[in-house]
Design an enzyme around this catalytic site. Sequence first.
Site, mmCIF file in Angstrom:
data_model
loop_
_atom_site.group_PDB
_atom_site.id
_atom_site.type_symbol
_atom_site.label_atom_id
_atom_site.label_comp_id
_atom_site.label_asym_id
_atom_site.label_seq_id
_atom_site.Cartn_x
_atom_site.Cartn_y
_atom_site.Cartn_z
ATOM 1 N N LYS A 270 -40.232 12.464 -33.599
ATOM 2 C CA LYS A 270 -41.265 13.501 -33.459
ATOM 3 C C LYS A 270 -40.590 14.864 -33.560
ATOM 4 O O LYS A 270 -39.665 15.162 -32.799
ATOM 5 C CB LYS A 270 -41.989 13.351 -32.106
ATOM 6 N N ASP A 275 -45.116 23.048 -29.492
ATOM 7 C CA ASP A 275 -46.379 22.409 -29.136
ATOM 8 C C ASP A 275 -47.108 23.295 -28.127
ATOM 9 O O ASP A 275 -46.847 23.212 -26.922
ATOM 10 C CB ASP A 275 -46.102 21.015 -28.543
ATOM 11 N N LYS A 282 -52.186 24.614 -23.796
ATOM 12 C CA LYS A 282 -51.465 24.298 -22.555
ATOM 13 C C LYS A 282 -51.478 25.498 -21.612
ATOM 14 O O LYS A 282 -51.609 26.636 -22.083
ATOM 15 C CB LYS A 282 -50.004 23.969 -22.887
ATOM 16 N N ASP A 293 -40.050 20.094 -28.179
ATOM 17 C CA ASP A 293 -40.896 18.974 -28.576
ATOM 18 C C ASP A 293 -40.453 18.375 -29.919
ATOM 19 O O ASP A 293 -41.115 17.492 -30.458
ATOM 20 C CB ASP A 293 -42.369 19.436 -28.631
ATOM 21 N N ASP A 352 -53.904 18.473 -27.879
ATOM 22 C CA ASP A 352 -52.560 18.444 -27.290
ATOM 23 C C ASP A 352 -51.942 17.041 -27.368
ATOM 24 O O ASP A 352 -50.756 16.863 -27.115
ATOM 25 C CB ASP A 352 -52.625 18.933 -25.839
ATOM 26 N N GLU A 354 -50.990 15.552 -29.888
ATOM 27 C CA GLU A 354 -50.733 15.725 -31.318
ATOM 28 C C GLU A 354 -49.583 14.842 -31.825
ATOM 29 O O GLU A 354 -49.545 14.493 -32.995
ATOM 30 C CB GLU A 354 -50.431 17.197 -31.615
ATOM 31 N N ARG A 356 -48.785 11.708 -31.389
ATOM 32 C CA ARG A 356 -49.193 10.404 -31.931
ATOM 33 C C ARG A 356 -49.860 10.550 -33.289
ATOM 34 O O ARG A 356 -49.803 9.636 -34.110
ATOM 35 C CB ARG A 356 -50.077 9.679 -30.901
HETATM 36 N N1 BES Z 1 -45.216 17.187 -25.994
HETATM 37 C C1 BES Z 1 -46.200 16.819 -25.050
HETATM 38 C C2 BES Z 1 -45.657 15.892 -23.957
HETATM 39 C C3 BES Z 1 -44.785 16.539 -22.923
HETATM 40 C C4 BES Z 1 -45.338 17.374 -21.963
HETATM 41 C C5 BES Z 1 -43.454 16.255 -22.863
HETATM 42 C C6 BES Z 1 -44.534 17.956 -21.005
HETATM 43 C C7 BES Z 1 -42.645 16.799 -21.890
HETATM 44 C C8 BES Z 1 -43.185 17.666 -20.963
HETATM 45 C C9 BES Z 1 -47.339 16.062 -25.743
HETATM 46 O O1 BES Z 1 -47.644 16.505 -27.013
HETATM 47 C C10 BES Z 1 -48.553 16.256 -24.911
HETATM 48 O O2 BES Z 1 -49.005 17.368 -24.806
HETATM 49 N N2 BES Z 1 -49.056 15.168 -24.326
HETATM 50 C C11 BES Z 1 -50.189 15.221 -23.490
HETATM 51 C C12 BES Z 1 -51.068 14.062 -23.857
HETATM 52 C C13 BES Z 1 -52.427 14.125 -23.250
HETATM 53 C C14 BES Z 1 -53.217 15.313 -23.798
HETATM 54 C C15 BES Z 1 -53.140 12.842 -23.531
HETATM 55 C C16 BES Z 1 -49.720 15.134 -22.041
HETATM 56 O O3 BES Z 1 -48.766 14.429 -21.759
HETATM 57 O O4 BES Z 1 -50.290 15.838 -21.212
HETATM 58 ZN ZN ZN Z 2 -46.119 17.381 -28.066
HETATM 59 MN MN MN Z 3 -49.025 18.108 -26.964
#
Ligand code: BES
Ligand code: ZN
Ligand code: MN
Length: 515
Positions: A270, A275, A282, A293, A352, A354, A356
Amino acid sequence: MKFSAKNINISKQKTDCIVVSVMAEPSQSPLVMELDKLTHGTISQLIKAGDISGELGKTTFLYPLPLANNESLKAKILFVGCGRADKFDHLNSKKAIQAIVKELLAKNIKTVSCDLLAINPSLSYDCARQFVEITNQMMYRFDEFKSDKAPKWSLSEIILACSDKYALSAANEGLLHGQVIAQAITATKTLANMPSNICNAQYLADQGKQLGKTYPKLKVSCLGEKALTKLKMNAYLAVGRGSANEPIMTVFEYFGATDKHAQPYVLVGKGLTFDSGGISIKPAAGMDEMKYDMCGAATVYGVMQAVAELELPINIVGVMAGCENMPGGHAYRPGDILTTMSGTTVEVINTDAEGRLVLCDALTYVARYNPAVVIDMATLTGACIVALGHHYTGIMGNDDTLIDELVTASNQADDKAWALPIDNDFQDQIKSTCADIMNSSGRDGGTITAACFLSRFTESYRWAHLDIAGTAWQSGAHKGATGRPVALLVQYLLNQSFLNQGSLNKNSLNQTKVN
Ligand code: BES
Ligand code: ZN
Ligand code: MN
């Protein structure tokens, strides 16, 4: 920084410092006995009084001493406690080596010889490798953007004493692997630490091309917006739509096997260079860390460098899925329905989620290689930090053997990973009312439902997914990329090369554990 392994008598070395291991038990090594004799029994008195401790990780410096034979011992002696000899395994050796290197750096020592390998010669490979990896980690600084560059360390040479030719050849192999892995970790960290105003998908592509110039065995190609559109990678493209920076997928191809058509090991990273969350933006606090990210992509970069450097006898493909997730007039929105490259449709619940969406198309794309296995690594879910903290990478997948091999490699490389379940019970959670699946399904089991989403795109091959959200970088005073899971993956590929060819690293205890 120079490392070597030699059959030497350490007390006769001309280095600035000699490192001497002390055990937490009455019987000490011949070297300690020899030094004790030279110092009229001073050393055994100090050990007895507890001033020189054999407790694991305790260190004591002794400055140049007048000796019994009217000469003097010119080197400083650094005693390092190693615990009990029968308990001295690759985890304890790591603690001892960390303590040694910390002291050597703090005291500005330049050249060192060390007897640590004598405790358990069958650990020579592990100890030698750890010396390089730990030293590299402790000396790493990301000061490219600092006006005041960090001071250079004095440490320039470490010589490891070996008792016989078997220990020597194992130590040499450990030094070689250690050097390659350490350099790969450094490359990954430096790429991952780059801020998003410099490191966008084009930058990832440029760095990839540069690596291809250094190692002609790496073929590097880049697929920009036009190529991705032609391939119908609509989910990947949707994520990048809100950004002024073009999404670019960079592909490394390395054919190291004698059979150029042998099924390749495929790595997909990834590469969200930032992000923001997109329209589902966020919160401000900690958003700066979303420059990390792209740590999955940076891992692919480091591993490909290591593979090329080691000239592994297997075929390997690496993909850096570069993209930026931003809000804006062109950005994709919650409620959008995307038709992925595979034809599966996805309802966007949260922009968010994104990672996947980028990965699902990249995972569909790599099926064309007829892969032996596909391993993706992604900073995919905050939920993974809730589940496993910052110590363990989460492993999921559709093949138990592959997962076991990765967990084994993670233990060997001390780059820990833990398997989480993804059985069909979770699949219902990502059902959509208006499309085939949706990209987000609430908090419960968030790491697993994300992996379930990916599993819909990996049915034609053996696949594992590494969620590195908790392990790829550190926050706070030591904010920065860790270089994980480079060591895990290089270890896995070394193990696979060994199984395929049977020629690598026969002496290593590390390898015998696999068989
Ligand atoms: N890159 C983030 C995951 C992340 C967040 C990694 C904080 C490390 C620290 C990912 O793209 C994301 O935002 N995931 C969301 C998914 C949710 C919206 C289903 C998450 O984990 O909140
Ligand atoms: Zn992300
Ligand atoms: Mn995200």
